[in-house]
Motif scaffolding. Structure first.
Motif, PDB file in Angstrom:
ATOM      1  N   THR A  96      41.918  45.946  37.940  1.00  0.00           N
ATOM      2  CA  THR A  96      42.070  46.290  36.527  1.00  0.00           C
ATOM      3  C   THR A  96      43.435  45.927  35.956  1.00  0.00           C
ATOM      4  O   THR A  96      43.696  46.165  34.775  1.00  0.00           O
ATOM      5  CB  THR A  96      41.836  47.795  36.321  1.00  0.00           C
ATOM      6  OG1 THR A  96      42.752  48.528  37.151  1.00  0.00           O
ATOM      7  CG2 THR A  96      40.398  48.175  36.692  1.00  0.00           C
ATOM      8  N   ASP A  97      44.307  45.346  36.799  1.00  0.00           N
ATOM      9  CA  ASP A  97      45.625  44.955  36.296  1.00  0.00           C
ATOM     10  C   ASP A  97      46.108  43.709  37.029  1.00  0.00           C
ATOM     11  O   ASP A  97      45.456  43.204  37.952  1.00  0.00           O
ATOM     12  CB  ASP A  97      46.628  46.104  36.441  1.00  0.00           C
ATOM     13  CG  ASP A  97      46.809  46.585  37.883  1.00  0.00           C
ATOM     14  OD1 ASP A  97      46.366  45.879  38.828  1.00  0.00           O
ATOM     15  OD2 ASP A  97      47.378  47.665  38.080  1.00  0.00           O
ATOM     16  N   ARG A  98      47.265  43.210  36.598  1.00  0.00           N
ATOM     17  CA  ARG A  98      47.790  41.956  37.161  1.00  0.00           C
ATOM     18  C   ARG A  98      48.033  42.069  38.658  1.00  0.00           C
ATOM     19  O   ARG A  98      47.669  41.166  39.422  1.00  0.00           O
ATOM     20  CB  ARG A  98      49.084  41.573  36.438  1.00  0.00           C
ATOM     21  CG  ARG A  98      49.632  40.205  36.856  1.00  0.00           C
ATOM     22  CD  ARG A  98      50.940  39.900  36.139  1.00  0.00           C
ATOM     23  NE  ARG A  98      50.800  40.016  34.694  1.00  0.00           N
ATOM     24  CZ  ARG A  98      50.338  39.036  33.909  1.00  0.00           C
ATOM     25  NH1 ARG A  98      49.961  37.889  34.440  1.00  0.00           N
ATOM     26  NH2 ARG A  98      50.261  39.227  32.604  1.00  0.00           N
ATOM     27  N   THR A 134      43.170  41.954  30.949  1.00  0.00           N
ATOM     28  CA  THR A 134      43.305  43.348  31.354  1.00  0.00           C
ATOM     29  C   THR A 134      44.269  44.045  30.399  1.00  0.00           C
ATOM     30  O   THR A 134      44.876  43.415  29.529  1.00  0.00           O
ATOM     31  CB  THR A 134      43.835  43.441  32.791  1.00  0.00           C
ATOM     32  OG1 THR A 134      45.121  42.800  32.841  1.00  0.00           O
ATOM     33  CG2 THR A 134      42.903  42.749  33.773  1.00  0.00           C
ATOM     34  N   ALA A 135      44.423  45.342  30.582  1.00  0.00           N
ATOM     35  CA  ALA A 135      45.274  46.121  29.676  1.00  0.00           C
ATOM     36  C   ALA A 135      46.725  45.634  29.685  1.00  0.00           C
ATOM     37  O   ALA A 135      47.432  45.743  28.676  1.00  0.00           O
ATOM     38  CB  ALA A 135      45.210  47.603  30.046  1.00  0.00           C
ATOM     39  N   ASP A 136      47.156  45.069  30.829  1.00  0.00           N
ATOM     40  CA  ASP A 136      48.539  44.577  30.893  1.00  0.00           C
ATOM     41  C   ASP A 136      48.635  43.081  30.606  1.00  0.00           C
ATOM     42  O   ASP A 136      49.642  42.439  30.915  1.00  0.00           O
ATOM     43  CB  ASP A 136      49.180  44.914  32.243  1.00  0.00           C
ATOM     44  CG  ASP A 136      48.429  44.350  33.431  1.00  0.00           C
ATOM     45  OD1 ASP A 136      47.353  43.735  33.233  1.00  0.00           O
ATOM     46  OD2 ASP A 136      48.902  44.513  34.574  1.00  0.00           O
ATOM     47  N   GLY A 137      47.587  42.511  30.011  1.00  0.00           N
ATOM     48  CA  GLY A 137      47.655  41.131  29.530  1.00  0.00           C
ATOM     49  C   GLY A 137      47.345  40.065  30.553  1.00  0.00           C
ATOM     50  O   GLY A 137      47.523  38.877  30.294  1.00  0.00           O
ATOM     51  N   CYS A 138      46.835  40.458  31.708  1.00  0.00           N
ATOM     52  CA  CYS A 138      46.503  39.485  32.759  1.00  0.00           C
ATOM     53  C   CYS A 138      45.155  38.841  32.475  1.00  0.00           C
ATOM     54  O   CYS A 138      44.194  39.523  32.120  1.00  0.00           O
ATOM     55  CB  CYS A 138      46.469  40.208  34.096  1.00  0.00           C
ATOM     56  SG  CYS A 138      45.597  39.355  35.423  1.00  0.00           S
ATOM     57  N   GLU A 143      45.307  34.122  37.582  1.00  0.00           N
ATOM     58  CA  GLU A 143      45.813  34.600  38.868  1.00  0.00           C
ATOM     59  C   GLU A 143      45.061  33.932  40.018  1.00  0.00           C
ATOM     60  O   GLU A 143      45.661  33.590  41.048  1.00  0.00           O
ATOM     61  CB  GLU A 143      45.686  36.119  38.959  1.00  0.00           C
ATOM     62  CG  GLU A 143      46.413  36.875  37.859  1.00  0.00           C
ATOM     63  CD  GLU A 143      47.884  36.514  37.737  1.00  0.00           C
ATOM     64  OE1 GLU A 143      48.515  36.139  38.753  1.00  0.00           O
ATOM     65  OE2 GLU A 143      48.423  36.611  36.618  1.00  0.00           O
TER      66      GLU A 143
END
Length: 247
Positions: A96-98, A134-138, A143
């Motif tokens: 859910t995040d980077r 994702t919420a942190d922009g990933c 990736e």
């Protein structure tokens, strides 16, 4: 003319031999395999040979690739597949995040090392979630790409469209790393509810007049026909093959 293949997941609700026979009649020479076809690879290969089909690419679940690469390689060699594609990650397994996506991408790259060492091409097939931030922009696709140059791509152009992104942009961005493309179509909003909103190629809303030149310019020479839930396998296969033959 690129090589035209057919993703067997499309016709998972029909007997394999019935589908192989239909494809042979239509003049489609390649298939892309997935799980059930690997239960008895020798039998699948014999059936392919009977109908004059080859399987240059195949989808293998990440759990098998990571846990038993030797088995993946054995199956691929039996079937004549030179490209191993990891096709999906279940929702409950998606980071859910980077940091989570970076960790997964590192695992994906590590799992592919034996595949590449065996002389096979290794890649990832996308859905829409890899192109949703994702919420942190990933962006997960970025990736995955950054983890290893050995991770190639089978871009599913319709899922990129569903994510609200432009398939042409991503074909250009990963030029040289896109070894296969899924050419499929999406119905207009509200249409084809019985087929989960998918459409036969050329009978939906995706503008392939822009995409086809990009496929050719970026050197993607294998195009795979797919429909995630057709109600009629012959209709889907025949109409899609007719469309792609005119591209």
């Amino acid at each position: 003319m690129p090589s035209i293949s057919f993703q067997m997941f499309s016709t998972r609700n029909w007997p394999v031999e019935e589908t192989f026979s239909m494809l042979s009649e239509l003049g489609i020479k390649e298939v892309e395999g997935f799980g059930p076809l690997f239960e008895d690879p020798a039998a699948t290969r014999a059936l392919m040979d009977q109908y004059g089909l080859s399987m240059p690419t195949a989808h293998f679940g990440f759990d098998l690739v990571e846990s038993d690469p030797a088995k993946v390689i054995e199956i691929a060699n039996t079937l004549g597949a030179h490209t191993v594609i990891v096709p999906y990650l279940m929702p409950e397994d998606r980071p859910t995040d980077r940091a989570g996506w970076q960790a997964f991408a590192a695992r994906l790259a590590e799992a592919g090392k034996p595949i590449v060492a065996a002389g096979l091409t290794y890649g990832w097939h996308n859905h829409d979630f890899e192109f949703l931030p994702t919420a942190d922009g990933c962006l997960p696709i970025e990736e995955i790409a950054a983890a290893s140059d050995d991770i190639m791509f089978e871009l599913d152009l319709a899922w990129i469209h569903v994510a609200g992104q432009d398939p042409v942009d991503w074909l250009n961005r990963y030029k040289g790393r896109v070894v296969v493309a899924h050419v499929k179509d999406r119905a207009a909003a509200g249409d084809n509810a019985d087929e989960d909103g998918w459409a036969d190629l050329g009978h939906g809303v995706i503008d392939y007049s822009r995409i086809v030149p990009a496929l050719k310019e970026t050197g993607v020479t294998r195009w795979v026909l797919e429909h995630d839930n057709p109600s009629d396998q012959r209709r889907f296969a025949s109409r899609s093959f007719e469309t792609v033959s005119k591209f």
